[in-house]
Write an enzyme that holds these catalytic residues in place. Structure first.
Site, short mmCIF file in Angstrom:
data_model
loop_
_atom_site.label_atom_id
_atom_site.label_comp_id
_atom_site.label_asym_id
_atom_site.label_seq_id
_atom_site.Cartn_x
_atom_site.Cartn_y
_atom_site.Cartn_z
N GLY A 294 0.82 -1.20 0.00
CA GLY A 294 0.00 0.00 0.00
C GLY A 294 0.85 1.25 0.00
O GLY A 294 2.07 1.19 0.21
N PRO A 295 0.25 2.40 -0.23
CA PRO A 295 1.00 3.65 -0.24
C PRO A 295 1.57 3.97 1.13
O PRO A 295 1.16 3.40 2.15
CB PRO A 295 -0.06 4.69 -0.65
CG PRO A 295 -1.19 3.90 -1.23
CD PRO A 295 -1.17 2.58 -0.54
N PRO A 296 2.54 4.87 1.20
CA PRO A 296 3.10 5.26 2.51
C PRO A 296 2.06 5.91 3.40
O PRO A 296 1.15 6.60 2.94
CB PRO A 296 4.21 6.26 2.14
CG PRO A 296 4.51 6.00 0.70
CD PRO A 296 3.23 5.52 0.08
N GLY A 297 2.19 5.67 4.70
CA GLY A 297 1.32 6.31 5.67
C GLY A 297 -0.02 5.66 5.86
O GLY A 297 -0.90 6.25 6.50
N THR A 298 -0.21 4.44 5.37
CA THR A 298 -1.51 3.78 5.52
C THR A 298 -1.55 2.83 6.70
O THR A 298 -2.52 2.09 6.85
CB THR A 298 -1.86 3.00 4.23
OG1 THR A 298 -0.76 2.15 3.88
CG2 THR A 298 -2.13 3.96 3.10
N GLY A 299 -0.52 2.80 7.55
CA GLY A 299 -0.57 2.03 8.79
C GLY A 299 -0.07 0.61 8.68
O GLY A 299 -0.47 -0.24 9.48
N THR B 132 3.11 -0.58 9.12
CA THR B 132 4.03 -0.91 10.22
C THR B 132 3.29 -0.99 11.55
O THR B 132 3.50 -1.92 12.34
CB THR B 132 5.15 0.15 10.29
OG1 THR B 132 5.83 0.18 9.04
CG2 THR B 132 6.12 -0.19 11.40
N LYS C 60 -13.93 6.57 -6.46
CA LYS C 60 -14.68 7.39 -7.42
C LYS C 60 -16.01 7.85 -6.84
O LYS C 60 -16.38 9.03 -6.96
CB LYS C 60 -14.92 6.59 -8.70
CG LYS C 60 -13.67 6.35 -9.54
CD LYS C 60 -13.99 5.51 -10.76
CE LYS C 60 -12.75 5.30 -11.61
NZ LYS C 60 -13.01 4.44 -12.79
N SER D 268 -11.29 3.94 -18.11
CA SER D 268 -12.53 4.15 -17.37
C SER D 268 -13.39 5.28 -17.93
O SER D 268 -14.41 5.61 -17.33
CB SER D 268 -12.20 4.44 -15.89
OG SER D 268 -11.45 5.64 -15.78
#
Length: 946
Positions: free
Chosen positions: A485-490, A492, A879, A836
Site C-alpha cells: 500500500g501507499p506510505p502512511g496507511t498504517g 508498520t 470514485k 474508465s
C-alpha cells in the site's frame, strides 16, 4: 543518580597529579605532611578514648584542582584556569580554593616504609563525595561533604547496557595489545606486565552490569591518562556519564598503542640466526626486571616451568575454568537442537585446548556465546482461550479504522492456530493415558513376582501407537503476509497491533538499502569481524523462537550485484518449505524459522522479484478515502495532537466540515501522515492563542478571587476552529476540489477518476466541441494512450450508429464528413490515463451531435467496446466518494461492478443513486429518459453492426 548523605569529616589533600578513585588502593607519601600527622593524631586520640560503641573514623581524600578545569570538573579555555595551578600548591598548606569539588572516602589500611622519609599511607578508596563547605583549615582541613552511592542499574537499560558492553570490549582489547606489545623487541613501553594484563582480563570478564561504575573507575586508574582526565572521571556521579568518559579514554589509549607499535618480520632463511633458547632466556630476564622494578607485583603466579621462576599459584587456571563452566551452563540452558549440541560440544573441546592468547580463542568463544544467545526452543505462550478472537478483534479495531481484509486474515490465522493447539492438546492427553500404566509398573515392586497371576501385571506402553499419535500432531507454520500500500496507511503499526493481540515479542527489520547478501544470511567465520545476519540477530534480541518479525520496505531490497543477491537470500527465509531449516552462514547450523510470523511491507510490487513474491500472501491496502480519514482523525490523530501540544480535550473543537476541509484542500495523500502534521499545526496555533489569553489575565484579577479559574473566559479564548481560521493557520488552499457544474450544455459530461492525487477520488469534466473541418480529431489535456484509444473507440461507435441515434438522415451518411472535433479534459498539467472514460466519451459525442445536454449532477464511469458493451473498471470506492463530495446525485456504473458496491460506506450508498448498465443503449435511456431512438427498438442486448 544514587543515594546521598551529608556529614562532616577530616580532609587530606592528595599530592600533585594524584587522584584516588573508588575501589583503588593508593600509597600516599606522608613526609613533610603536618596535616596528615594532625589528622592521624586526632583519629588516635578519639580511638583511645572510652566510647560506648566503636564507630569507624573515615578520612576524605580530595585531589588538587587543575587550571584547565573548574572545581566541579567542567573544561575551561586553556590558559584561563585561575591565578595559580595545582602544580604550584603545596598539599600540606592547601586551602579550600585549592581543592577539587569532589573527593573519595578512604579507609586507611596501614603505613608502609622502613625509614621516616619513605613512609606512605596505604589507602583504599570507597565512595565519592562532594565538598559542600570547608568548616576548618588548620591544623588540618575539615569539611561538610555529601556522600554519593551508586544506585542499582536496570539490566535492560538501553542507555547503559551498550556502554558497559563497549567498556568491557575495549578493556579486553587494550589488555590484548599490552600482551602483544610485550613480545615485540621494540614495542611501546607500558606499565602493565603481560601476566598482570591476563589476570585483569579474567577480572573484567566476571564483572556484571551492576558493577559498571566500579569497572569504569578501575580502568581509568589503570590507563595512562592525565590528571585532568582522572578528575573528570571522579566528578562523574552519573554512571552513564562515567562510562562515556572511560570509553573515550580507552579508545584514546588503544589508538596510541596501535599507532606506536611497529611490526617486526622474522625471516626463516637462516635458521642459525634464530636462537630460541636465547630468546626465552631474554624474555625471562625482562619479566624478572619488571618484577624487581615494581611494574609487576611479585605475588602474581607465573606459568609452571618458566625459565627463571619456580612455583606460582593456579588462580588464573581456576578463573579460566570458572569461565568455561559458566559458558557450558549457558549452552545447557539454551536448549540447543541435536545438531547444535553436537557442534557446541566439539567447539568447547577445541576451546579448552587453546591458549587464551591465540586469536582463534576469542573467535571460538564468540561463536559459542552466539549459540547460547539464540532461542532454539524458548517460545512465548500465545494468548489463545475462549476470548482470544474477541480480544484480538477489539485490539485491531481500537488501533486501526477500516482495513477489514487484513483484520479478517489475521483473525483467521488466530482461529486456525487455536484449533491446532486444541488438537495437539487432545493428542498429548491420549499419549499420557497410554504412558500412565507403565509408570505404575516402574514404581511397583517385584514383591508379587512369585504370584501365579501374571495377567494382572501392567503391560509396557505401545511405542508404535505413541509414534502414530505423535505424527498426527498439527504443525504450526505461520503465514508470511505481504502488506502492499501507499506510505502512511498504517502497515508498520498494523504489525505491532498483531504482535500485541497475540501476546508475542515484536522485532522490526528494515530492508531498505540492504545490498549485501551477508547482511541477511550472515558472514562466514573465516572473515574478520564476522557476525550473524539480520534474522539471527533479531532472534537473539527478542529471545524467543516465535516472535512477530516485520520485514519493512521489502520492495527496496537490493538486487543482484557483486555482493550477491539479497532478494534471493530472502527466499530461504520466506519459503514455508525451507525456513524450518534456515542456514545462517555464521552459525552454520539449521535454525527453525517456521514459528516466526513474518509480516512484510511494500509500497509497490513492481520491484519485488516474482519468485520472492510467490512465497508471500499479498494483501493490498488502498489509500484511505476522505470518509476513512475523517474517522481516523476523530479517533486517533486529533486526540494525539491535542495531548502532544499541551492542550486538554475541551480546549480545542474541530467539526467534521473543518476536518474535511483540511483533508481535501491541504492534504492530498494516500496515508494520514500529512494530515496529522496539519492537525498538529492547527493545535499549535490554538495553543498559542490559549497561552496568550491565559497570560492576558492581570495579577490583580487573579488575586481578586481565592480560586482563580483554570480556563480563560470564553470571550477571550474560543476553542472552536472554523473553516475561516484555516486560511490564517495553514495558509492558502493547496488543492482545488472539482465541484459539479450548475448548468449544462451539449458536449460536456461529468466523468469519474479514482486517483487524482494521493488516492483521492474526484470528478473529471470531459468537453467535446466541433467545428468545420475534414473529420480530424484533436485531443488535449495531457491524455495518455489508453484515454486516446477510448476516444477513438467511442467515436467509431457513434459514427457506426449515427442513423440509429437520429444523428444522420441515412445509414450511409458520415456525420464527421464536414466537421472536426476537439476533445479536452481540464487541468491540463495533470497527466490522465486509464480505461474508465469510454462511456463518458461516447455520451459526450452523442450529446454534441444531437444537441442534447446532460444533467450536471449525473456522472458516469466505465469502458466501452466496439460492440457497445460497457466493461467494468476499478477504483469504484474512491470514485463514488469523490462524486458524493462533489455534489453528484446519480452515477452510472458498469454491470460488472455490482460486487464493488457492497463494500461502500453507508454514507455513500444513501447519498447517491447508483444505476448499473451493461450496454450504451441502457446508459442512453438513463441519461435522456424521455428520448426515443431509431436503433433502440431493434436492440436486444447483443446488437452490433460491426
Amino acid at each position: 543518580m544514587g543515594k546521598t548523605q551529608s556529614q562532616v569529616l577530616p580532609i587530606v589533600a592528595l599530592p600533585r597529579d594524584t587522584v584516588l578513585l573508588p575501589g583503588v588502593t593508593l600509597r600516599i607519601p606522608i613526609a613533610n605532611r603536618a596535616d596528615v600527622a594532625a589528622v592521624l593524631a586526632n583519629i588516635y586520640s578519639r580511638a583511645s578514648s572510652p566510647r560506648l560503641e566503636q564507630t569507624p573514623v573515615t578520612i576524605g581524600f580530595v585531589p588538587l584542582v587543575s587550571p584547565y578545569l573548574s572545581q566541579d570538573g567542567k573544561r575551561l579555555i586553556e590558559g584561563k584556569g585561575g591565578k595559580r595551578g595545582h602544580l604550584e600548591v603545596d598539599p600540606a598548606r592547601a586551602t579550600g580554593k585549592d581543592l577539587f569539588a569532589y573527593g573519595t572516602f578512604g579507609r586507611v589500611s596501614g603505613v608502609q616504609g622502613r625509614r621516616p622519609g619513605e613512609l606512605a599511607l596505604v589507602v583504599e578508596g570507597q565512595n565519592r563525595f562532594k565538598l559542600e563547605e570547608i568548616t576548618k583549615e588548620r591544623p588540618f582541613l575539615e569539611a561538610r561533604v555529601t556522600r554519593h552511592e551508586d544506585s542499582a542499574i536496570d539490566a535492560s537499560d538501553e542507555a547503559i547496557q551498550p556502554l558497559f558492553s563497549e567498556l568491557k570490549q575495549l578493556s579486553r582489547e587494550l589488555l590484548a595489545l599490552v600482551r602483544l606489545s610485550s613480545i615485540l623487541p621494540r614495542g611501546p613501553a607500558t606499565t602493565l606486565s603481560p601476566i598482570l594484563a591476563r589476570r585483569l582480563e579474567l577480572f573484567i570478564a566476571r564483572k556484571d552490569i551492576q558493577e559498571a561504575g566500579n569497572l569504569a573507575d578501575f580502568m581509568s586508574n589503570v590507563l595512562e591518562c592525565s590528571h585532568e582526565e582522572k578528575l573528570r572521571i571522579l566528578s562523574a556521579l552519573n554512571i552513564k556519564e562515567r562510562l562515556e568518559r572511560a570509553v573515550e579514554l580507552l579508545q584514546k589509549q588503544i589508538s596510541a598503542i596501535q599507532g606506536n607499535t611497529r611490526v617486526i618480520s622474522i625471516t626463516t632463511n637462516t635458521p642459525q640466526d634464530l636462537d630460541l633458547d636465547r630468546l626465552t632466556k631474554l624474555r625471562g630476564e625482562t619479566l624478572r626486571r619488571r618484577m624487581i622494578n615494581g611494574t609487576m607485583p611479585s605475588g602474581i603466579g607465573m606459568p609452571s616451568g618458566f625459565p627463571g621462576f619456580s612455583g606460582g599459584n593456579s588462580n588464573g587456571t581456576e578463573e579460566e575454568s570458572n569461565e568455561m563452566t559458566e559458558l557450558k551452563k549457558r549452552l545447557d540452558e539454551a536448549g540447543l537442537s541435536a545438531e547444535a549440541k553436537k557442534v557446541a560440544d566439539r567447539e568447547i573441546r577445541r576451546l579448552e585446548k587453546m591458549n587464551p592468547a591465540q586469536a582463534e580463542y576469542q573467535v571460538c568463544r564468540n561463536y559459542l556465546e552466539n549459540l547460547a544467545e539464540i532461542p532454539w526452543t524458548k517460545m512465548t505462550e500465545d494468548k489463545l482461550d475462549s476470548a482470544t478472537l474477541s480480544r484480538a478483534r477489539k485490539q485491531l479495531d481500537d488501533d486501526h479504522y477500516g482495513l477489514d481484509k487484513i483484520k479478517k486474515r489475521l483473525l483467521e490465522y488466530l482461529a486456525v492456530l487455536r484449533l491446532k493447539q486444541a488438537v495437539n492438546a487432545d493428542l498429548e492427553a491420549q499419549i499420557q493415558h497410554i504412558i500412565q500404566p507403565s509408570q505404575s509398573l516402574d514404581k511397583g515392586s517385584v514383591e508379587q513376582s512369585g504370584s501365579a497371576d501374571d495377567a494382572s501385571t501392567p503391560k509396557p506402553p505401545n511405542e508404535e501407537e505413541i509414534q502414530i499419535l505423535k505424527t498426527k500432531r498439527m504443525v504450526d507454520k505461520s503465514p508470511i503476509l505481504l502488506l502492499v500500500g501507499p506510505p502512511g496507511t498504517g502497515k508498520t503499526s498494523l504489525a505491532k497491533s498483531v504482535a500485541a493481540s497475540l501476546g508475542r515479542k515484536f522485532h522490526r527489520i528494515s530492508l531498505g538499502g540492504v545490498r549485501d547478501e551477508a547482511e541477511i544470511r550472515g558472514h562466514r567465520r573465516t572473515y574478520v569481524a564476522a557476525m550473524p545476519g539480520l534474522v539471527v540477530n533479531g532472534l537473539k534480541k527478542v529471545g524467543v523462537a516465535n516472535p512477530v518479525f516485520l520485514l519493512d520496505e521489502i520492495d527496496k531490497l537490493g538486487m543482484s550485484n557483486f555482493h550477491g543477491d539479497p532478494s534471493a537470500a530472502m527466499l530461504e527465509v520466506l519459503d514455508p518449505e525451507q525456513n524450518y531449516t534456515f542456514n545462517d552462514h555464521y552459525i552454520n547450523i539449521p535454525i527453525d524459522l517456521s514459528k516466526v510470523l513474518f509480516i512484510a511491507t511494500a509500497n509497490s510490487l513492481d520491484t519485488i522479484p516474482p519468485p520472492l513474491l510467490d512465497r508471500m500472501e499479498t494483501i493490498s491496502l488502498s489509500g484511505y478515502t476522505t470518509l476513512e480519514k475523517r474517522h481516523i482523525a476523530r479517533r486517533h490523530l486529533i486526540p494525539k495532537q491535542v495531548t502532544t501540544n499541551g492542550l486538554q480535550k475541551d480546549q480545542i473543537l474541530m467539526e467534521d466540515d473543518v476536518v474535511d476541509k483540511i483533508i481535501t484542500s491541504y492534504t492530498r495523500e494516500s496515508g494520514v501522515r500529512n494530515l496529522e502534521r496539519e492537525i498538529g499545526s492547527v493545535c499549535r496555533a490554538k495553543a498559542v492563542e490559549y497561552a496568550e489569553a491565559k497570560d492576558s489575565v492581570t495579577p490583580s484579577e487573579a488575586e481578586s478571587t481565592s480560586n482563580p479559574p483554570k480556563l480563560p473566559s470564553p470571550t477571550v479564548y474560543s476553542p472552536t476552529v472554523t473553516i475561516d481560521d484555516l486560511d490564517s493557520i495553514l495558509g492558502i488552499e493547496r488543492f482545488e476540489e472539482e465541484i459539479a457544474a450548475k448548468d449544462s450544455r451539449p458536449g460536456v459530461v461529468t466523468g469519474l477518476v479514482a486517483y487524482s492525487t494521493g488516492a483521492q477520488g474526484s470528478i473529471l469534466f470531459i468537453e467535446v466541441a466541433d467545428m468545420p473541418g475534414s473529420g480530424r480529431v484533436q485531443l488535449t489535456g495531457k491524455l495518455g494512450d489508453v484515454l486516446k484509444e477510448s476516444v477513438e473507440v467511442a467515436l467509431t461507435w457513434v459514427k457506426a450508429h449515427a442513423y440509429d441515434l437520429n444523428l444522420s438522415s441515412s445509414p450511409d451518411e458520415d456525420v464527421m464528413k464536414s466537421r472536426s472535433i476537439h476533445v479536452h479534459c481540464p487541468s491540463g498539467a495533470i497527466p490522465k490515463d486509464g480505461p474508465s472514460a469510454g462511456l463518458a466519451h461516447t455520451v459526450a459525442l452523442v450529446s454534441l451531435f444531437s444537441g442534447k445536454s446532460v444533467r450536471p449532477t449525473l456522472a458516469m464511469t466505465g469502458e466501452v467496446s466496439l460492440r457497445g458493451k460497457v466493461t467494468p473498471v476499478g477504483g469504484i470506492k474512491e470514485k463514488l466518494i469523490g462524486a458524493l463530495r462533489a455534489g453528484v446525485k446519480t452515477v452510472l456504473l458498469p454491470q460488472g461492478n455490482k460486487k464493488d458496491v457492497r463494500d461502500l460506506p453507508e454514507e455513500v450508498k444513501q447519498g447517491l443513486e447508483i444505476v448499473h448498465v451493461g450496454h450504451i443503449w441502457e446508459a442512453l435511456k438513463v441519461v435522456w429518459p424521455g428520448e426515443h431512438w431509431v436503433g433502440e427498438r431493434g436492440w436486444s442486448g447483443v446488437e452490433s453492426r460491426l
